[in-house]
Scaffold this motif. Structure first.
Motif, mmCIF file in Angstrom:
data_model
loop_
_atom_site.group_PDB
_atom_site.id
_atom_site.type_symbol
_atom_site.label_atom_id
_atom_site.label_comp_id
_atom_site.label_asym_id
_atom_site.label_seq_id
_atom_site.Cartn_x
_atom_site.Cartn_y
_atom_site.Cartn_z
ATOM 1 N N GLY A 41 15.853 -51.070 -48.774
ATOM 2 C CA GLY A 41 15.143 -50.187 -47.857
ATOM 3 C C GLY A 41 14.869 -48.819 -48.460
ATOM 4 N N ALA A 44 11.849 -48.983 -50.606
ATOM 5 C CA ALA A 44 10.622 -48.978 -49.797
ATOM 6 C C ALA A 44 10.281 -47.558 -49.372
ATOM 7 C CB ALA A 44 10.797 -49.885 -48.589
ATOM 8 N N PHE A 45 11.309 -46.773 -48.984
ATOM 9 C CA PHE A 45 11.060 -45.374 -48.619
ATOM 10 C C PHE A 45 10.518 -44.574 -49.790
ATOM 11 C CE2 PHE A 45 13.207 -45.342 -44.566
ATOM 12 C CZ PHE A 45 12.373 -44.470 -43.930
ATOM 13 N N SER A 47 8.758 -45.661 -52.226
ATOM 14 C CA SER A 47 7.357 -46.005 -52.484
ATOM 15 C C SER A 47 6.444 -45.373 -51.453
ATOM 16 C CB SER A 47 7.188 -47.514 -52.513
ATOM 17 O OG SER A 47 6.782 -47.987 -51.275
ATOM 18 N N ILE A 48 6.912 -45.192 -50.199
ATOM 19 C CA ILE A 48 6.071 -44.522 -49.195
ATOM 20 C C ILE A 48 5.932 -43.043 -49.539
ATOM 21 C CG2 ILE A 48 5.956 -43.822 -46.783
ATOM 22 C CD1 ILE A 48 7.157 -46.429 -46.031
ATOM 23 N N GLY A 51 4.000 -42.677 -52.876
ATOM 24 C CA GLY A 51 2.693 -43.316 -52.865
ATOM 25 C C GLY A 51 2.440 -44.248 -54.026
ATOM 26 N N ARG A 52 3.476 -44.645 -54.730
ATOM 27 C CA ARG A 52 3.320 -45.540 -55.877
ATOM 28 C C ARG A 52 3.893 -46.910 -55.526
ATOM 29 N NH1 ARG A 52 2.027 -42.371 -60.271
ATOM 30 N NH2 ARG A 52 2.400 -40.169 -59.874
ATOM 31 N N GLY A 53 3.212 -47.965 -56.007
ATOM 32 C CA GLY A 53 3.584 -49.312 -55.602
ATOM 33 C C GLY A 53 4.726 -49.910 -56.385
ATOM 34 N N TYR A 54 5.059 -49.333 -57.560
ATOM 35 C CA TYR A 54 6.014 -50.059 -58.393
ATOM 36 C C TYR A 54 7.436 -50.001 -57.885
ATOM 37 C CZ TYR A 54 6.570 -45.467 -60.622
ATOM 38 O OH TYR A 54 6.765 -44.153 -60.857
ATOM 39 N N LEU A 56 8.204 -51.021 -55.030
ATOM 40 C CA LEU A 56 8.370 -52.289 -54.312
ATOM 41 C C LEU A 56 8.702 -53.426 -55.281
ATOM 42 C CD1 LEU A 56 5.628 -51.744 -51.706
ATOM 43 C CD2 LEU A 56 8.008 -52.055 -51.261
ATOM 44 N N ASN A 57 8.222 -53.352 -56.522
ATOM 45 C CA ASN A 57 8.670 -54.323 -57.529
ATOM 46 C C ASN A 57 10.174 -54.202 -57.754
ATOM 47 O OD1 ASN A 57 6.013 -54.819 -57.761
ATOM 48 N ND2 ASN A 57 5.733 -53.769 -59.699
ATOM 49 N N ALA A 59 12.269 -53.174 -55.564
ATOM 50 C CA ALA A 59 12.936 -53.687 -54.366
ATOM 51 C C ALA A 59 13.054 -55.207 -54.422
ATOM 52 C CB ALA A 59 12.160 -53.255 -53.122
#
Lengths: 84, 109
Positions: A41, A44-45, A47-48, A51-54, A56-57, A59
């Motif tokens: 979690g 995920a925070f 990445s929010i 603003g970068r997606g990596y 989540l990788n 995670a």
């Protein structure tokens, strides 16, 4: 957003308290499992916020590794070998 | 609108995570702790990931958050079940206030 991060850090420190003081090895194993889920979690925070997606990788990889580690510790706790 | 839904999901998820961690510290034995912490933290982390999915929309990040949520929903109960079985077979006693132990009754017929 900073308030959410502080609350998640507080939850992580409660898990670390139980890892340090848990009376049996099972308590410590449960705490390690829960700490891994909280860290997913946390990623995920991050990445929010950034603003970068990596993140989540990270995670997804963390969830995979944490699951394998939990199963291995549970089998070790049960007293069986890894090949049974 | 999507931002409001994401904010509500994030608040709910963080609250469930904190409640699960408090249950991990406060409850008396390993089975109660496992019961409280696993359910609360799984639901809370899934809510956080759904919030991230609503925040990103239908992009690569949103799909990755959904995949991660599905994976958490599959693996966390499996790990908790293995841990409960392992600690029961390792001979860890129940709390003295517990009233029933069906697994012990079933395996020692």
């Amino acid at each position: 957003m900073t308030g959410y991060i502080i609350v998640l850090l507080l939850a992580s420190f409660l898990c670390l308290y139980r890892i340090a003081l848990g009376p049996t090895p099972a308590d410590r194993t449960v705490s390690i499992d829960i700490l891994g889920t909280i860290i997913v979690g946390f990623c995920a925070f991050m990445s929010i916020i950034t603003g970068r997606g990596y993140y989540l990788n990270i995670a997804i990889a963390w969830a995979l590794i944490s699951f394998v580690g939990t199963i291995a510790l549970a089998k070790f706790l049960e007293g069986r070998g890894f090949d049974e | 609108m999507s931002n409001i839904i994401a904010e509500i999901l994030l608040v709910t998820g963080v609250a469930f995570d904190l409640l699960g961690a408090i249950g991990l510290v406060r409850l008396p034995d390993v089975y109660n702790r496992l019961q409280a912490a696993t359910k609360c933290v799984t639901l809370g982390t899934c809510f956080i990931l759904f919030g991230a999915c609503f925040h990103f929309g239908i992009t690569a990040g949103g799909i990755k958050a959904l995949i991660c949520a599905a994976f958490i929903l599959l693996t966390s109960p499996t790990g908790a079940h293995a841990l409960a079985r392992g600690s029961h077979k390792a001979g860890i006693k129940l709390w003295e206030g517990s009233v029933v132990d069906k697994y012990h009754e079933d395996t020692n017929m």
